[in-house]
Design an enzyme around this catalytic site. Structure first.
Site, PDB file in Angstrom:
ATOM      1  N   GLU A 107      15.845  -3.908  -0.331  1.00 58.69           N
ATOM      2  CA  GLU A 107      16.999  -4.260  -1.155  1.00 58.69           C
ATOM      3  C   GLU A 107      16.598  -5.376  -2.124  1.00 58.69           C
ATOM      4  OE1 GLU A 107      20.195  -6.535   0.707  1.00 58.69           O
ATOM      5  OE2 GLU A 107      21.633  -5.196  -0.228  1.00 58.69           O
ATOM      6  N   GLY A 162      26.244 -10.401   5.074  1.00 56.19           N
ATOM      7  CA  GLY A 162      25.061 -11.009   4.464  1.00 56.19           C
ATOM      8  C   GLY A 162      23.860 -10.113   4.650  1.00 56.19           C
ATOM      9  N   SER A 163      22.694 -10.723   4.647  1.00 54.24           N
ATOM     10  CA  SER A 163      21.472  -9.911   4.647  1.00 54.24           C
ATOM     11  C   SER A 163      21.098  -9.473   6.063  1.00 54.24           C
ATOM     12  CB  SER A 163      20.329 -10.709   4.029  1.00 54.24           C
ATOM     13  OG  SER A 163      20.065 -11.828   4.846  1.00 54.24           O
ATOM     14  N   THR A 164      20.323  -8.431   6.120  1.00 50.16           N
ATOM     15  CA  THR A 164      19.880  -7.883   7.400  1.00 50.16           C
ATOM     16  C   THR A 164      19.004  -8.898   8.141  1.00 50.16           C
ATOM     17  OG1 THR A 164      20.097  -5.670   6.522  1.00 50.16           O
ATOM     18  CG2 THR A 164      18.621  -5.915   8.403  1.00 50.16           C
ATOM     19  N   LYS A 178      32.611 -20.067   6.833  1.00 50.24           N
ATOM     20  CA  LYS A 178      31.429 -20.741   6.251  1.00 50.24           C
ATOM     21  C   LYS A 178      30.974 -19.891   5.074  1.00 50.24           C
ATOM     22  CE  LYS A 178      27.437 -21.042   5.874  1.00 50.24           C
ATOM     23  NZ  LYS A 178      26.802 -20.951   4.547  1.00 50.24           N
ATOM     24  N   CYS A 186      26.373  -5.015  -2.257  1.00 48.98           N
ATOM     25  CA  CYS A 186      25.683  -4.412  -1.109  1.00 48.98           C
ATOM     26  C   CYS A 186      25.640  -2.897  -1.215  1.00 48.98           C
ATOM     27  CB  CYS A 186      26.377  -4.837   0.176  1.00 48.98           C
ATOM     28  SG  CYS A 186      28.140  -4.558   0.114  1.00 48.98           S
ATOM     29  N   GLU A 205      28.242  -6.834   8.390  1.00 50.09           N
ATOM     30  CA  GLU A 205      28.252  -6.083   7.122  1.00 50.09           C
ATOM     31  C   GLU A 205      27.007  -6.499   6.363  1.00 50.09           C
ATOM     32  OE1 GLU A 205      30.356  -3.864   6.272  1.00 50.09           O
ATOM     33  OE2 GLU A 205      31.956  -4.208   7.720  1.00 50.09           O
TER      34      GLU A 205
HETATM   35  P1  NAD Z   1      22.333 -14.305   3.445  1.00 53.42           P
HETATM   36  O1  NAD Z   1      22.141 -13.513   4.682  1.00 53.42           O
HETATM   37  O2  NAD Z   1      21.224 -15.110   2.929  1.00 53.42           O
HETATM   38  O3  NAD Z   1      23.556 -15.310   3.627  1.00 53.42           O
HETATM   39  C1  NAD Z   1      24.822 -14.870   4.035  1.00 53.42           C
HETATM   40  C2  NAD Z   1      25.518 -16.017   4.727  1.00 53.42           C
HETATM   41  O4  NAD Z   1      24.810 -16.340   5.922  1.00 53.42           O
HETATM   42  C3  NAD Z   1      25.578 -17.299   3.908  1.00 53.42           C
HETATM   43  O5  NAD Z   1      26.812 -17.944   4.134  1.00 53.42           O
HETATM   44  C4  NAD Z   1      24.431 -18.111   4.491  1.00 53.42           C
HETATM   45  O6  NAD Z   1      24.595 -19.496   4.307  1.00 53.42           O
HETATM   46  C5  NAD Z   1      24.522 -17.719   5.950  1.00 53.42           C
HETATM   47  N1  NAD Z   1      23.286 -17.929   6.720  1.00 53.42           N
HETATM   48  C6  NAD Z   1      22.009 -17.963   6.274  1.00 53.42           C
HETATM   49  N2  NAD Z   1      21.171 -18.181   7.308  1.00 53.42           N
HETATM   50  C7  NAD Z   1      21.919 -18.273   8.424  1.00 53.42           C
HETATM   51  C8  NAD Z   1      21.632 -18.455   9.802  1.00 53.42           C
HETATM   52  N3  NAD Z   1      20.387 -18.618  10.248  1.00 53.42           N
HETATM   53  N4  NAD Z   1      22.662 -18.471  10.692  1.00 53.42           N
HETATM   54  C9  NAD Z   1      23.922 -18.290  10.272  1.00 53.42           C
HETATM   55  N5  NAD Z   1      24.263 -18.128   8.971  1.00 53.42           N
HETATM   56  C10 NAD Z   1      23.273 -18.106   8.051  1.00 53.42           C
HETATM   57  O7  NAD Z   1      22.872 -13.277   2.362  1.00 53.42           O
HETATM   58  P2  NAD Z   1      23.220 -13.589   0.839  1.00 53.42           P
HETATM   59  O8  NAD Z   1      21.925 -13.720   0.114  1.00 53.42           O
HETATM   60  O9  NAD Z   1      24.228 -14.692   0.743  1.00 53.42           O
HETATM   61  O10 NAD Z   1      23.973 -12.256   0.413  1.00 53.42           O
HETATM   62  C11 NAD Z   1      23.314 -11.128   0.038  1.00 53.42           C
HETATM   63  C12 NAD Z   1      23.226 -10.140   1.182  1.00 53.42           C
HETATM   64  O11 NAD Z   1      24.523  -9.835   1.683  1.00 53.42           O
HETATM   65  C13 NAD Z   1      22.663  -8.820   0.722  1.00 53.42           C
HETATM   66  O12 NAD Z   1      21.750  -8.341   1.678  1.00 53.42           O
HETATM   67  C14 NAD Z   1      23.882  -7.928   0.645  1.00 53.42           C
HETATM   68  O13 NAD Z   1      23.603  -6.575   0.741  1.00 53.42           O
HETATM   69  C15 NAD Z   1      24.692  -8.430   1.787  1.00 53.42           C
HETATM   70  N6  NAD Z   1      26.112  -8.061   1.621  1.00 53.42           N
HETATM   71  C16 NAD Z   1      26.645  -7.099   2.424  1.00 53.42           C
HETATM   72  C17 NAD Z   1      27.961  -6.702   2.249  1.00 53.42           C
HETATM   73  C18 NAD Z   1      28.581  -5.636   3.108  1.00 53.42           C
HETATM   74  O14 NAD Z   1      29.787  -5.588   3.184  1.00 53.42           O
HETATM   75  N7  NAD Z   1      27.832  -4.793   3.758  1.00 53.42           N
HETATM   76  C19 NAD Z   1      28.747  -7.302   1.272  1.00 53.42           C
HETATM   77  C20 NAD Z   1      28.170  -8.283   0.467  1.00 53.42           C
HETATM   78  C21 NAD Z   1      26.837  -8.655   0.659  1.00 53.42           C
END
Ligand code: NAD
Length: 502
Positions: free
Chosen positions: A404, A248-250, A195, A304, A270
């Site tokens: 962040e 994704g995000s924390t 996804k 990230c 991650e």
């Molecule tokens: P996000 O958490 O908003 O979204 C990430 C993914 O999760 C997307 O596909 C989104 O559609 C999905 N998502 C959102 N809400 C959800 C839920 N309730 N249940 C399941 N899935 C859900 O993050 P973003 O804004 O897309 O990306 C930025 C974040 O990702 C930043 O915090 C960044 O630091 C982090 N990131 C971490 C790494 C790593 O390897 N540590 C790498 C890249 C990005």
């Protein structure tokens, strides 16, 4: 037309590709969403619509998990040998390499990133797939273990694929985010539903086509674009999923942890970071400034591991900022596909407004732009641009110091000595990455051991390799991507015991 005929040909192919239907990959077929819903993929450089993409929901996730389940539980994939899997990954790697211009253009269009960066990752990206192909060939061999208490008794310990993986990825690096999940799935014999993030949905679809062309058995990789709160949430909680691999995000990770209390799926997370980049007075300051610019502003800071907390030893603080100012003034901000651009737009209007909010609140709290900042060129107003900025006059209580931002915004603070900077670096809920610039080996050793981080760079920032595990500590998550250790997350250990004590 540009100077590069290969780029021009790839651009023509991408233009034609964008006109075709963008559907979901489920069970080896490209299908529309059950609801018929579609969503626009928007170019953040100018707000134009690139394509319309099928937007999956719960029913599509159900179908995709069923397809992944069927492919895992029976069929040819179950019987595929390590060599079969290795050859599939190798064919896929060759296709990714062959079509890299297209993938890089798509990444630039959908995410906004400067083409020099998206295309510059070609070798590294392909080398990741080569690494997964290499390790696929040797996985799942059993080990005979002698019983420790019963003479002549033994067990055979085997590693088996964990099952169906629900992979949920962010938008900030669409090619690598997807491959960091697809690679270990194929290498270990799992199956998956991917996804991708709605903000940048296109690259994953092109990767799906290349996988099919490489001979992917039906249902092994399924791709469902859709909203995080609907499709992502349904995938994380799905009873047919054995592991959730989330990047994704924390904050989203917290929902995912809760979701997996229903299906007991194994988790790897991650997450975000607020990584310290530490410059000692004895460092090569010109190199450190170049490193700090790359650490803070590459991909418009949407990385990230970005080095967004810049700590500079106070003896050289002013000189270092002057050097940074010099170097930052040479950055060209503009649409990712324009030649010579270093810093593209942010991924979306929403993200741009989020970063503007951080900047406004930081200014209200007394932070000052000591490098960059300022208004974007009026010709860029229709895009989602933010000028690369380093903020000074930072205090502990400022939001921009602890949260962040995920944009081209770095905070700079002076420090006195090693003790102080270690404590400042670790005063964060995050622990993803970090870096040190110093010529003193004792300082380097101490700081690199004592700063909380999953990856730490010495006299450099951001170097990655397929063999290097990468991931976080604290609120930056757990589990690793890359390196042999990543595969353990996709495998489960079974002990087959011979004999009886009856
Ligand atoms: P996000 O958490 O908003 O979204 C990430 C993914 O999760 C997307 O596909 C989104 O559609 C999905 N998502 C959102 N809400 C959800 C839920 N309730 N249940 C399941 N899935 C859900 O993050 P973003 O804004 O897309 O990306 C930025 C974040 O990702 C930043 O915090 C960044 O630091 C982090 N990131 C971490 C790494 C790593 O390897 N540590 C790498 C890249 C990005």
């Amino acid at each position: 037309m540009t100077q590069d005929p290969e780029f021009d040909r790839a651009m023509e192919r991408v233009t034609a590709w964008l006109r075709a239907e963008k559907q979901l990959l489920i069970g080896g077929a490209w299908v529309p969403a059950v609801s018929g819903e579609r969503v626009a993929a928007v170019n953040p450089a100018d707000g134009s619509t690139l394509a319309h993409v099928a937007r999956g929901g719960e029913a599509d996730i159900d179908a995709a998990v069923a397809a992944a389940r069927a492919a895992f539980d029976g069929g040819p994939w179950r019987r595929a040998t390590p060599r079969d899997r290795q050859r599939l990954i190798s064919r896929f790697a060759a296709l990714v390499d062959e079509h890299y211009h297209e993938l890089a253009i798509l990444e630039s269009l959908d995410l906004g990133v400067a083409y020099a960066r998206s295309f510059g990752k070609r070798n590294r990206t392909v080398s990741h797939l080569d690494f997964y192909a290499a390790v696929a060939g040797g996985r799942n061999a059993g080990t005979r273990v002698e019983a420790s208490t019963m003479p002549g008794r033994f067990g055979v310990v085997v590693e088996q694929p964990v099952g169906v993986v629900g992979a949920i990825t962010p938008w900030n690096s669409p090619v690598m985010s997807a491959l960091w999940k697809i690679g270990p799935v194929l290498a270990t014999g799992c199956t998956m539903v991917l996804k991708p993030a709605e903000e940048a949905p296109l690259v994953a679809l092109r990767l799906g086509e290349l996988l099919v062309e490489a001979g992917l058995p039906d249902g092994v990789v399924n791709i469902v674009n859709g909203r995080g709160s609907i499709a992502g949430a349904a995938l994380a909680a799905h009873p047919g999923v054995n592991k959730v691999a989330f990047t994704g995000s924390t904050d989203t990770a917290k929902s995912i942890i809760t979701a997996t209390t229903h299906n007991f799926a194994r988790l790897s997370l991650e997450l975000g970071g607020k990584s310290p980049n530490i410059v000692f007075a004895d460092a090569d300051l010109a190199a450190a400034a170049k490193g700090a610019i790359a650490a803070g502003f590459t991909n418009s800071g949407q990385i990230c591991t970005a080095g967004t907390r810049l700590f500079v030893q106070h003896d050289v603080y002013d000189d270092f900022l002057a050097e940074l100012r010099q170097q930052a003034s040479r950055l060209t901000v503009g649409p990712g596909l324009e030649p010579g651009v270093d810093v593209g737009p942010l991924v979306s209007r929403r993200q741009q407004e989020r970063v503007q909010g951080f900047l406004a609140r930081a200014a209200a709290q007394g932070a000052e732009a000591v490098v960059g900042g300022g208004e974007v060129d009026p010709r860029l107003q229709s895009g989602c641009f933010i000028m690369p900025t380093v903020l000074g006059s930072i205090t502990d209580d400022m939001e921009v110091y602890s949260e962040e931002v995920f944009g081209p915004v770095v905070v700079a603070r002076p420090f006195a000595d090693t003790d102080q900077v270690i404590s400042m670096a670790n005063d964060s809920r995050y622990g993803l990455a970090g870096g040190i610039w110093s010529r003193d080996i004792d300082t380097v050793n101490r700081v690199s051991f004592e700063v909380d981080a999953g990856i730490f760079w010495v006299n450099g920032y951001g170097l990655m390799d397929p063999a290097f595990p990468f991931g976080g500590t604290k609120h930056s998550g757990y589990g690793r991507e890359g390196g042999l250790v990543q595969l353990e997350d996709y495998l489960t250990t079974k002990t087959i015991v011979h004999g009886t004590d009856l």
